[in-house]
Design an enzyme around this catalytic site. Sequence first.
Site: not given
Ligand SMILES: CSC[C@H]1O[C@H](OP(=O)(O)O)[C@H](O)[C@@H]1O
Length: 364
Positions: A90, A254-255, A203, A53-55, A244
């Site tokens: 996603r 973002n989250k 997270q 996960r993480g963009a 994201d």
């Molecule tokens: C470095 S981008 C990380 C970004 O992605 C996370 O979302 P997810 O955990 O659902 O993939 C979150 O928005 C973070 O800021």
Amino acid sequence: MKVDGVAYRSIWREGDGAAVTVVDQTLLPHRFETLTIATVAEAIDAIKRMVVRGAPLIGVTGAYGYAMALAADPSDANLASAYDALYAARPTAVNLRWALDIVRAEMEPLAPEARAAAAFATADRLHAEDIRTNETMAAHGAALIREIWEEKGRSGPVNILTHCNTGWIACVDWGTALGVVYHAHDQGIPVHVYVDETRPRNQGASLTTWELGAHGVPHTLIADNAGGHLMQHGAVDICLVGADRVTANGDACNKIGTYLKALAAHDNGVPFYVVLPSSTIDWRIGDGVAEIEIEERAPDEVTHISGIAGDGTIVKVRLAPKGTKAANPAFDVTPARLVTGLVTERGVAKASREGLVALFPERG
Ligand SMILES: CSC[C@H]1O[C@H](OP(=O)(O)O)[C@H](O)[C@@H]1O
């Protein structure tokens, strides 16, 4: 980054093999285990389940998954259908589309029999670029931290509030907002991080605390709802978050919960910076609230919570009564007017089209 003294990336390919290995983030911080991804279906599943996960990491994983699809079937038909299948994994992080677009554009002109090896080479390039980009971005962001430290007369740590996880396991290495933290820390600038737990996937509580602890960065876990209070009482010098998808006008998706932090920061005069590689900029859209698709995840991520039991097993327990309905939007959009600046690999931009084009004139 290092785990128990051993250097890791969040995803890696064994030599010129047709599979990749990833850190299974669903088990952190309780267990550090890896998972092998050898097919496009496994890549899609890993993205959907947030094993990865993480963009930026979603993008690189998508690129490798696309290469695996073309290794199985390099036809034009599969070039299209594999793109669609991965794209649907996603919807919010634009890095997935960004990576798939690059692979597809480079594979289309090739003879089918040349596509698999070429696609893996493209994915390897994106893998390497992510590391370099994050290192460069971290240096730009660390300069902001140093400025605050100097303004404080080098007295005491720079107190940073962050949301979700934006570290090396959200990317291939280093991270975005946490990459800035690591760089400042490694330069000897005293930092302390308030870590938003980041309900409902936690997270922050599960991943960011684990990363910061492993790197020796002082930090304090807080409930998401404590951030505004801390800012009201002057406990936060700067907010650093990831993204994201950032629109051409500087709106930052973002989250979930990021927008509320930005409102509190704005109300208390706390600088609010978004740290993002240019692969996270969606130049096609301007109004993030109106145009960005917000992923709706399963309700049980809200009604239940996972953790480690006394016997060491990872368990999921119910928080809300059976039958309770839950909504679970996974992201929100912070309008550019609440963003102090956008930290990119080319420097810090004002959160506006003009500010971004000043750093990326090719997009003017
Ligand atoms: C470095 S981008 C990380 C970004 O992605 C996370 O979302 P997810 O955990 O659902 O993939 C979150 O928005 C973070 O800021």
